[in-house]
Write a protein that holds these residues in place. Structure first.
Motif, short mmCIF file in Angstrom:
data_model
loop_
_atom_site.label_atom_id
_atom_site.label_comp_id
_atom_site.label_asym_id
_atom_site.label_seq_id
_atom_site.Cartn_x
_atom_site.Cartn_y
_atom_site.Cartn_z
N ALA A 21 0.73 -1.32 0.09
CA ALA A 21 0.23 -0.21 0.12
C ALA A 21 1.01 1.71 -0.27
CB ALA A 21 -0.93 -0.05 1.18
N ARG A 22 2.08 0.88 0.45
CA ARG A 22 2.90 2.16 0.36
C ARG A 22 3.14 2.81 -0.69
NH1 ARG A 22 5.04 0.39 6.18
NH2 ARG A 22 3.79 0.70 7.51
N LEU A 23 3.34 1.54 -1.61
CA LEU A 23 4.22 1.82 -2.89
C LEU A 23 3.55 2.08 -3.97
CD1 LEU A 23 5.38 -1.84 -4.25
CD2 LEU A 23 7.26 0.59 -2.65
N ARG A 24 3.86 3.93 -3.95
CA ARG A 24 2.48 4.63 -4.43
C ARG A 24 3.10 4.36 -6.68
NH1 ARG A 24 3.50 8.82 -8.07
NH2 ARG A 24 6.67 9.27 -7.73
N PRO A 30 -4.97 7.15 -0.34
CA PRO A 30 -4.44 7.44 1.03
C PRO A 30 -3.69 7.06 1.55
CG PRO A 30 -6.98 7.27 0.79
CD PRO A 30 -6.42 6.95 -0.59
N ALA A 31 -3.02 5.39 1.67
CA ALA A 31 -2.11 4.74 2.33
C ALA A 31 -0.72 4.99 1.91
CB ALA A 31 -2.32 2.93 1.55
N ILE A 32 -0.88 6.02 1.11
CA ILE A 32 0.79 6.70 0.33
C ILE A 32 0.98 7.84 1.76
CG2 ILE A 32 1.64 8.21 -0.90
CD1 ILE A 32 0.80 6.57 -3.54
N LEU A 33 0.13 7.80 2.12
CA LEU A 33 0.28 9.05 3.67
C LEU A 33 0.34 8.22 4.94
CD1 LEU A 33 -1.26 12.09 1.65
CD2 LEU A 33 0.64 12.14 2.10
N ASP A 165 1.77 -14.77 -3.72
CA ASP A 165 2.08 -14.05 -4.64
C ASP A 165 1.07 -13.84 -5.56
OD1 ASP A 165 4.97 -15.44 -4.34
OD2 ASP A 165 4.31 -17.40 -4.97
N ALA A 166 -0.56 -13.90 -4.84
CA ALA A 166 -1.27 -13.35 -6.09
C ALA A 166 -1.49 -11.86 -5.54
CB ALA A 166 -3.05 -14.03 -5.07
N ALA A 167 -0.96 -11.12 -4.42
CA ALA A 167 -1.43 -10.36 -3.57
C ALA A 167 -0.02 -9.12 -4.65
CB ALA A 167 -1.08 -9.96 -2.09
#
Length: 178
Positions: A21-24, A30-33, A165-167
């Motif tokens: 989620a942190r990968l832009r 919103p997870a980026i923040l 792996d799916a994610a």
């Protein structure tokens, strides 16, 4: 034992999802923040706990602090986080336009996603090893029961590695989507 093992492995998968989620990507999330913090009445506090973060458009975030005096500190905190984002004040909030990713940057993000996935797989394998060690050290368990337990641990491990792996495949597709 298998319920406890599954709970621990689920936490490893959840941690991998948080890293993803942190990968832009090109999309605003919103997870980026999530990791951006600022001083809020003497304590370092995540932006999500002092403001509302919305995505009104696919490539736009809008942060609305609950207290207007925190608009400038939020801008400064986002800039200081080195996320490659350029926040701008707009009224009582902060608008963040997501820059378009270059092909080179997309490949870097895919590599980072693969690294996070491998970290998750490693955590799951470590949990498998620990569970197998417990089974092997239990002298009261008959040999055939021990083998069944080890096979069960392997099935659980395969299930959770498959989930990672799916994610990863989903995140990779999201990153590479133009």
């Amino acid at each position: 034992m298998s319920a406890e093992l599954e709970a621990k492995m689920e936490k490893a998968v959840d941690a991998t999802h948080r890293e993803f989620a942190r990968l832009r990507t090109g999309q605003a999330s919103p997870a980026i923040l999530n990791d951006v913090k600022l001083e809020y009445y003497g304590a370092q506090t995540p932006i999500s706990q002092i403001a509302t973060i919305k995505s009104p458009e696919p490539r736009m975030l809008f942060v609305t602090p609950w207290e207007k005096q925190f608009v400038d500190p939020i801008c400064k905190a986002i800039l200081a986080a080195n996320l490659g984002l350029n926040p701008s004040k707009e009224g009582d909030g902060v608008r963040i336009a997501m820059p378009i990713l270059t092909a080179e940057r997309r490949q870097e993000l895919v590599k980072m996603a693969k690294k996070h996935a491998e970290d998750g797989r490693t955590a799951i394998r470590n949990l498998r090893r620990e569970a197998n060690d417990v089974i092997k050290k239990n002298k009261e368990l008959p040999e055939d029961e021990s083998k069944k337990e080890i096979e069960n641990v392997q099935k659980i491990t395969d299930k959770f590695i498959g989930a990672i792996d799916a994610a990863l495949a989903e995140k990779e597709a999201d990153i590479l989507k133009v």
